[in-house]
Design an enzyme around this catalytic site. Structure first.
Site, PDB file in Angstrom:
ATOM      1  CG  PHE A 244     101.631  -7.352  52.992  1.00 31.06           C
ATOM      2  CD1 PHE A 244     100.774  -8.500  52.497  1.00 31.06           C
ATOM      3  CD2 PHE A 244     101.466  -6.529  52.410  1.00 31.06           C
ATOM      4  CE1 PHE A 244      99.404  -8.222  52.140  1.00 31.06           C
ATOM      5  CE2 PHE A 244     100.284  -5.431  51.300  1.00 31.06           C
ATOM      6  CZ  PHE A 244      99.573  -6.698  51.498  1.00 31.06           C
ATOM      7  CG  ASP A 245     109.189  -7.645  54.987  1.00 32.75           C
ATOM      8  OD1 ASP A 245     110.630  -6.858  54.916  1.00 32.75           O
ATOM      9  OD2 ASP A 245     109.637  -8.304  56.108  1.00 32.75           O
ATOM     10  N   GLY A 246     107.030  -7.638  57.641  1.00 29.38           N
ATOM     11  CA  GLY A 246     106.557  -6.501  58.337  1.00 29.38           C
ATOM     12  C   GLY A 246     107.161  -5.436  58.212  1.00 29.38           C
TER      13      GLY A 246
END
Lengths: 253, 372
Positions: free
Chosen positions: B211-213
């Site tokens: 996941f990107d943040g």
């Protein structure tokens, strides 16, 4: 005592070639509580949206082919409504409804009348009446109450989980074939009629079998939903069919 | 007809029955091909949607339907359906979500071994706009690849959103950005999946999700600061608010669901070799802005297995090392980069990044009218 009255306002269909659908007067109009002496048209009943949707299908079919004979041919059955006869006919004309004929009879002549009128499909909200008709050899399906989102599209649902009673697949097969022919004539892009398959308990195997069975009867399906045991209520409410064929045992070959 | 794994559905002549409105009853024996019965495989029961982690996929992310998509775009619906029915017994080849689904099934298999009556499993559902005439080819394909997909909706052109909501969908993946947006607006975690040119190999035994943040797990609040005021202000702001948890983003719930399944493995002593592994791959830097991200996760009671702070470096090379089955990012620039590195990347069209211009480079972006 049975009396059949033709509706002079409606274009008569070729009963040999049409799909004859029988509705009850008590469901097309709100008869209950109405004063006998009043001449006001009855208010629309639970079957009203269904009839309107069938009319749209007829219109589309005739647009494609003005000589089309495979149309919905609606017969209105009125059991024990003799005293309302004139008003029923007048109401039908008031709304400009495409009802070919009216059959007034007593309650015990009802099923005989279905056969006599060569009904392909009897529609009713009452499951017991549907069952009785099926046992007599007339294909019957449940008429669903009007959905919260009114739609112009006639939505016909085949539910593939076995009902409690054995099915009369012969008659359902015949209706399916006629509906299928209608659906083909309209073409895939036409949104007037949608055939829906819903498998509630079974998984993809059940659903696949049902798709094939319907196809072998000449009926192509537009939408297919397979729940594999998930609750059927939410799906049914979203699908909002007008007509529901609840007997799935025939489709589970 | 018997329909065990790998078998194909056809009717008697292997072709469409004539739709001539014939009223003679076709016996349904004719509808079955005669096949010698094979050993029936006992299928496990599908879990109740309320207990399961439901992942809904469109047909085009599950399978490769590029050729058919072209036919639809160039020759229209009738021709598309005719073609599909004609090729009904030919299974589609795998699409970008295929390895992800296989990994989900591998996790399920292990969960079933550890917890025989458990319903907290992944439930993969096919959610497609396709016409049901394509249904048999899709079912045949599922059989051919031996996928455990028992639930599906083929809506024949209607919106799938109602069904996604009604059946507690935890994640929706589609090739159609329009539908993904609709789902996000209804509060369903969703992303647009892209197909890499050349897919790199991924694990068959361990599910890896990256996941990107910002604007994926977290809200886009900090990204807004960065876009409006630049990097320095961003660092300042994040340091100053280090102990204030960020608001949640659209995929927080999915990470949470993965965490719940991970805990089931931990209780059985499988922490080191857990079949699920999660990654945070963020442009934040470890030295400064990364702290707030980690503290936010901790405040939510969520764990992430590996946090990779790239301080603005491209994500592709890092992802290639990790080999996730799926990677979520809100910026097309990173999605493109991931796909170029051979990873299956999904765009989450959420937050400020969608309103500031981005380069759209990948080939699979299409209009919302295409069938799925």
């Amino acid at each position: 005592m049975v009396s059949t009255v033709r509706n002079p306002e409606a274009k008569q269909k070729d009963a040999q070639r049409a799909l004859v659908v029988a509705l009850t007067c008590q469901e097309l109009f709100h008869l209950g509580g109405a004063e006998v002496s009043s001449s006001e048209p009855y208010a629309p009943g639970v079957a009203f949206p269904l009839l309107q949707a069938m009319q749209v299908v007829n219109e589309r079919l005739l647009e494609l082919n003005p000589e089309e004979t495979l149309l919905f041919d609606v017969v209105l059955l009125a059991a024990d409504c003799q005293q309302h006869q004139d008003r029923i006919i007048a109401t039908t004309r008031h709304y400009g409804l495409d009802v070919s004929r009216f059959c007034f009879c007593s309650r015990d002549e009802f099923t005989h009348l279905l056969l006599r009128e060569r009904t392909h499909l009897f529609l009713c909200t009452d499951a017991r009446q549907v069952a009785t008709a099926s046992h007599t050899g007339v294909a019957a399906a449940l008429l669903q109450p009007a959905p919260s989102r009114p739609t112009q599209q006639l939505r016909v649902l085949f539910c593939t989980d076995p009902a409690d009673r054995p099915g009369t697949s012969q008659q359902v097969c015949q209706v399916a074939g006629l509906l299928g022919a209608m659906r083909s004539r309209l073409g895939v892009a036409c949104g007037a009629l949608s055939i829906i398959l819903l498998t509630v308990q079974g998984g993809r195997e059940s659903c696949g079998r049902a798709l094939l069975t319907l196809r072998s009867w000449g009926l192509g399906v537009d939408e297919a939903y397979c729940l594999a045991g998930a609750p059927g209520g939410p799906a049914l409410s979203l699908l909002a069919p007008h007509i529901l064929f609840p007997d799935g045992s025939a489709l589970q070959a | 007809m018997s329909l065990n794994n790998g078998q194909t559905l056809t009717n008697s002549a292997g072709q469409d029955s004539a739709r001539n409105g014939s009223t003679s009853r076709a016996s349904w024996e004719d509808a079955r091909t005669v096949r010698k019965p094979s050993t029936p495989t006992r299928k496990p029961k599908s879990p109740n949607p309320e207990n399961a982690i439901t992942i809904a996929l469109s047909a085009r992310v599950l399978f490769n339907m590029e050729k058919e998509q072209q036919i639809y775009e160039q020759r229209g619906m009738e021709e598309y359906i005719r073609y599909q029915v004609e090729h009904e017994t030919e299974p589609f080849s795998p699409g970008p979500a295929f390895s992800f689904v296989k990994a989900l099934e591998a996790v399920n298999t292990q969960l079933r071994e550890l917890y025989p009556n458990n319903e907290e499993l992944f439930d993969v559902v096919l959610m497609t706009n396709n016409h049901a005439n394509v249904g048999l080819r899709l079912i045949n394909t599922i059989n051919h690849h031996q996928l455990f997909i028992e639930r599906f909706c083929m809506t024949g052109g209607n919106s799938p959103i109602g069904y996604l909501k009604a059946y507690h969908t935890n994640l929706y993946l589609s090739a159609d950005p329009g539908k993904v947006l609709e789902a996000l607006e209804e509060g369903i975690a969703a992303a647009t999946m892209f197909t890499p040119e050349k897919m790199k190999e991924v694990s068959e035994t361990q599910l890896r999700v990256a996941f990107d943040g910002d604007a994926v797990l977290f809200s886009d609040e900090s990204e807004q600061i960065f876009k409006a005021h630049g990097l320095d202000k961003f660092f300042e702001h994040e340091k100053a608010h280090e102990n204030k948890p960020l608001d949640h983003g659209p995929l927080k719930g999915f990470l949470e669901a993965l965490g719940q399944l991970q805990k089931k493995f931990y209780s059985k002593g499988q922490r080191m070799d857990c079949p699920i592994r999660t990654y945070l791959v963020t442009a934040r830097s470890a030295a400064s802005s990364g702290t707030r991200a980690l503290k936010t996760l901790r405040s939510w009671g969520l764990e992430i297995d590996e946090a990779l702070f790239l301080a603005g470096a491209p994500k592709g090379p890092m992802l290639e090392k990790i080999r996730p089955h799926i990677f979520f990012d809100d910026q097309m620039f990173h999605v493109t980069g991931a796909a170029e590195a051979g990873m299956v990347a999904c765009h989450v069209p959420y937050g400020i990044a969608q309103r500031v211009g981005q380069k759209k480079q990948l080939k699979d972006i299409e209009g919302p009218s295409a069938p799925k």
